[in-house]
Design a protein around this motif. Sequence first.
Motif, short mmCIF file in Angstrom:
data_model
loop_
_atom_site.label_atom_id
_atom_site.label_comp_id
_atom_site.label_asym_id
_atom_site.label_seq_id
_atom_site.Cartn_x
_atom_site.Cartn_y
_atom_site.Cartn_z
N GLY B 26 0.91 -1.19 0.12
CA GLY B 26 -0.14 0.03 -0.02
C GLY B 26 0.71 1.39 0.01
N TYR B 27 1.96 1.39 0.91
CA TYR B 27 2.63 2.60 0.96
C TYR B 27 3.35 2.82 -0.17
CZ TYR B 27 5.05 6.52 3.11
OH TYR B 27 5.69 7.75 3.54
N MET B 30 1.52 4.58 -2.77
CA MET B 30 1.36 5.88 -2.83
C MET B 30 2.63 6.72 -3.08
SD MET B 30 -0.07 6.18 1.18
CE MET B 30 -1.46 6.59 1.59
N LEU B 43 -2.28 10.15 -3.30
CA LEU B 43 -3.29 9.46 -3.08
C LEU B 43 -3.42 9.44 -1.42
CD1 LEU B 43 -2.91 6.29 -5.12
CD2 LEU B 43 -4.80 8.05 -5.36
N ALA B 44 -4.46 9.73 -0.97
CA ALA B 44 -4.94 9.51 0.52
C ALA B 44 -5.17 8.15 0.94
CB ALA B 44 -5.91 10.39 0.94
N ALA B 45 -4.74 7.80 2.10
CA ALA B 45 -4.90 6.18 2.37
C ALA B 45 -6.51 5.81 2.42
CB ALA B 45 -4.58 6.26 4.01
N GLY B 46 -7.12 6.84 2.81
CA GLY B 46 -8.62 5.98 2.65
C GLY B 46 -8.95 5.52 1.13
N THR B 47 -8.73 6.71 0.27
CA THR B 47 -9.05 6.55 -1.10
C THR B 47 -8.15 5.36 -1.79
OG1 THR B 47 -9.25 9.00 -1.24
CG2 THR B 47 -8.84 7.55 -3.37
N LEU B 48 -7.17 5.19 -1.33
CA LEU B 48 -6.06 4.00 -1.91
C LEU B 48 -6.83 2.55 -1.35
CD1 LEU B 48 -4.10 2.92 -3.19
CD2 LEU B 48 -2.54 3.25 -1.34
N TYR B 49 -7.17 2.65 -0.02
CA TYR B 49 -7.87 1.48 0.56
C TYR B 49 -9.09 0.99 -0.22
CZ TYR B 49 -8.80 -2.09 4.07
OH TYR B 49 -9.24 -3.30 4.77
#
Lengths: 179, 113
Positions: B26-27, B30, B43-49
């Motif tokens: 994940g990271y 980003m 990319l924000a974490a919530g959007t990516l997840y």
Amino acid sequence: MMKKVCKLFMAWQFEEEEQWLNQMSRQGWQLEKTNGLLYTFQQGGMDKYQYRVQMVDSLSKSGDYLQFLSEAGIEHVGTCFNGLWIYLRKQNNGEPFELFSDTTSQLHHLQKIKKQLDICKALFCVVYLLECILSLFDPHRINALCLLVFLPFLMAICHGLGTLSEKIKTLEKEKLIHD
Amino acid sequence: MINLETMPLTEAVFYILISMDQPIHGYGIMQSVERMSGGRVKLAAGTLYGALNTLVEKKWITALPSAENSRKKEYQINDSGKAAVATELARLRELLENGEKVAGGWNDDEKGL
């Protein structure tokens, strides 16, 4: 030094709640834990962390999400409503801390909150209707509970739904043009 | 009936897909997307997840079994994902060509004035 603050934010006020937490952070008070009503702050660096509040499916399902967030340097500091809401923070590196970077995901989050509120509203309406029917058969029944608790709450939820719908409408309009 | 397979991809999804040529966590996605876009797309974490879960459900990417010593989940694009990127590239190429045909002349017109 520690400071405990009791404060109530409704679901549709989550952005105000974030602003308040970030305001506290700028004054050197860092949120350490919370249950959504009682907030425990620890004194530490001015503006050290930035805070966000998010509605998730449920904590049991979001364990994977929290792990994912921690990889990106985002800490989980609190939970309320049985894990429905989570409190997150990230060390302030000068860049704004956002959980959603596009309209689609922002919209999805707001719609999730609206759905929960719609369920709440439906439940309250059913209870209120039952009360009304019961009071028809028993004219002496005092509807104090109904008038003092249910009705104001129902009105607050309707107001909250209105606020959310406005935000959703604005984003949907934006989405017609932009991604 | 709208053909979902030929609908435009969001910018986030497009960049996520092309950052997954090799297994990546994940990271890493980003960082890779930020690097590729010259710092423009963060990319924000919530959007990516959310996007990752949707893409796994759609079977465009595969979540790889995590290595023993790592809790970090890795992802990789699969053939359906690659086909989606190819379709999107063709669409973008068309946009670019048509856009340049028309708007490319706008600057020259201005210079001429």
